[in-house]
Scaffold this active site. Structure first.
Site: not given
Lengths: 339, 268
Positions: B109, B170, B196-197, B218-219
């Site tokens: 990635k 994040g 993301a986000g 993830n976050t």
């Protein structure tokens, strides 16, 4: 950006609720951007030779202390000892002597360190861009350089002679390091040396300028407090625990993604309680004497400053895990070295 | 409870997600940073039936001095090494090659960020790295800012998927870039993975409803009080969103449909 009045209002405010509010905000931002992780590093002091006269420092050239500079063989012994603790990020330090610890000496140290560690940072005298570039090519990932104080008059008062007395040469060093390609740059102020609020604002401005000019660098901040060496009193003001706590919160709130270091100058209680509030990186198992890990472990010489948290790297890792933090040992590997 | 997932493909007329000939039945991808312990990460993977995780090479101890993160990732899970920390194409390429040499496979990635304040991906450098690594035989999944032209270039460069950000990495802000991601979903023929986000299961479900092929989180999981519950919630939400997409969810309407005020007169 905060104004000086706002910073002073926060630092001087005795309202406990304000402190709690700052802490809550800082904690939430830290969790969001760093999760429950703390990066660990260990310093190795290579030399205490110094050609500058900084009134507050135990290594200063006017102090009658035993001067030691590690040979390549001695460095390796120190590195082996630290590496055995599992630490992967090493901070190599020297006093500020261009003669005793020239570029070639530093490069030799870095070459040795590459065999033991995945990340190498240096905290040494400021240099020219070309020299930083040579160090970067040799495998240095990060540079730590504190302005100590941004008050140029006070700076002159405490940096009496030597290259360090050149305020501007030091001020522009982070920019030269960034131009040379350095990946990590740590800025800091020596709390107690001058007005904390004024210095904090100038540090923030400096960081803001660096972020705009060199956005690719990962920045960190440090807030060492002035400790007395040999009973001499050099501090202009005493920065108490509450003020340090608020300073760390303000740094986190204003710079959400910036790393914040906490060294073993701080005691166990402060270090344990600052976990997760804003701090993202801690030194562990530190010895601030030259050769202190293996060569001269009996403390036969003066350290640069007194350590308040003498727990081993292993003990710190266990503590972090017990408190629900993942100790990060490997966070980068120098891809320059793979060429 | 062990793996609670059902494959939507078993229930409705769906095809599994295929990336470079590899079939994924679970469209929920996990990032591995920020967890408070590696054991917790491992439990999240096992309890949600995750089939692919991304790990930053910078966090893998190649010499295995410490407890290695890879020991906590089941062998059945596809390892997608990412180039976190790369500031340009050259660094990303170097990281990908190191990863391959170290035996972590040829999937990568690409993450290239030359801005430590906003952590926005650099599309230009990402395209360059994708082109070179694809030619070298890597299966490249590039993380990108949702820009149509850049996405088209990534397709030409040989990308296996396109991974647009939903919002700042994040940030838990969700699909701030919704309209631009929709453009990519409409125009780009590769799998679109929102990367993301994404901060809540409902946001993940929504990303799937509008037609994303997968979601990477993830976050929001790693920093939750109970990451395992939240991971399961995300997994279920991704599945729910996929079913809603396949079932062609009717459009939202502001009010009840009255008559035909504009054209009704024609029929009177």
């Amino acid at each position: 950006m905060l104004t000086i009045k706002e910073i002073k209002n926060i630092l001087l405010n005795s309202d406990r609720l304000l402190t709690e509010k700052l802490a809550g905000e800082a904690k939430s931002i830290t969790e969001q951007f760093f999760g429950r992780t703390i990066s660990l590093y260990t310093p190795i002091y290579l030399s205490n030779y110094c050609s500058s006269h900084c009134t507050y420092c135990g290594f200063n050239s006017h102090n009658k202390i035993k001067r030691i500079k590690l040979s390549l063989e001695e460095m390796r012994r120190e590195m082996e000892k630290v590496s055995a603790t599992g630490i992967e990020h090493i901070l190599l330090l020297t006093g500020e002597s261009y003669e005793a610890t020239p570029l070639e000496y530093l490069k030799a140290a870095v070459n040795a360190a590459k065999e033991y560690f995945s990340v190498i940072s240096l905290e040494v005298h400021p240099m020219e861009t070309a020299e930083y570039r040579e160090l970067f090519s040799s495998g240095v990932d990060g540079i730590t350089i504190y302005q100590e104080t941004y008050d140029s008059i006070r700076y002159k008062e405490v940096h009496l002679s030597g290259k360090k007395s050149d305020y501007n040469f030091r001020l522009n060093a982070p920019e030269r390091a960034a131009a040379a390609g350095m990946r990590y740059i740590t800025l800091g102020i020596l709390l107690g040396l001058s007005d904390a609020a004024e210095d904090l604002l100038e540090l923030f401005r400096h960081l803001e300028y660096m972020e705009k000019t060199y956005p690719g660098v990962e920045y960190s901040l440090s807030f060492p407090r002035l400790r007395n060496i040999k009973g001499k009193e050099f501090a202009r003001s005493d920065i108490d625990d509450i003020t340090l706590f608020k300073i760390i919160c303000l740094a986190r709130i204003n710079f959400p993604r910036v790393g914040i270091n906490l060294s073993t100058r701080e005691n166990q209680n402060m270090r344990d309680n600052l976990l997760g509030i804003g701090v993202t990186r801690m030194s562990a198992g530190s010895n601030t004497s030259v050769g202190g890990y293996d060569i001269n472990p009996a403390n036969s010489q003066e350290p640069q400053f007194d350590i308040k948290d003498s727990r081993s790297a292993e003990a710190i890792m266990a503590l972090l895990k017990a408190k629900g933090f993942d100790p990060i040992l490997t966070d980068w590997r120098s891809i320059n070295r793979q060429q | 409870m062990e793996n609670v997932r059902n494959n939507p493909a078993e229930n409705v007329d769906d095809k599994p997600l295929i990336i470079a000939d590899t079939i994924f039945n679970n469209r929920f991808f996990l990032g591995t940073g920020k967890f408070k312990s590696k054991q917790e990460l491992e439990t999240c993977i096992k309890k949600t039936g995750i089939e692919i995780v991304t790990v930053a090479l910078r966090r893998i101890d190649l010499e295995r001095h410490e407890e290695n993160i890879l020991e906590y990732i089941p062998h059945s899970v596809k390892l997608l090494v990412n180039t976190s920390g790369a500031r340009n194409a050259e660094e990303a390429i170097r990281i990908a090659r190191i990863s391959k040499e170290a035996g972590y496979g040829n999937w990568v990635k690409i993450e290239i960020m030359n801005d430590s304040k906003y952590l926005l991906p650099d599309n230009n450098e990402t395209i360059k790295a994708t082109e070179i690594l694809s030619k070298e035989g890597f299966v490249v999944l590039p993380y990108m800012f949702p820009d149509l032209y850049a996405a088209r270039e990534l397709v030409k460069a040989g990308a296996a998927t396109v991974m647009p950000l939903g919002s700042f990495i994040g940030s838990n802000q969700g699909l701030k870039a919704e309209e631009f991601i929709k453009v990519l979903i409409n125009e780009i023929d590769l799998p679109i993975i929102v990367d993301a986000g994404i901060g809540s299961p409902s946001q993940a479900a929504y990303a799937m409803e509008i037609g994303a092929d997968a979601v990477l989180v993830n976050t929001a999981i790693a920093t939750a009080s109970d990451p395992v519950s939240i991971a399961r919630a995300f997994s279920l939400a991704v599945e729910a969103g996929r079913l809603a997409y396949l079932g062609k969810l009717p459009k939202e309407k502001n009010k009840g449909n009255a008559s035909s005020p504009l054209s009704g007169f024609l029929y009177e």
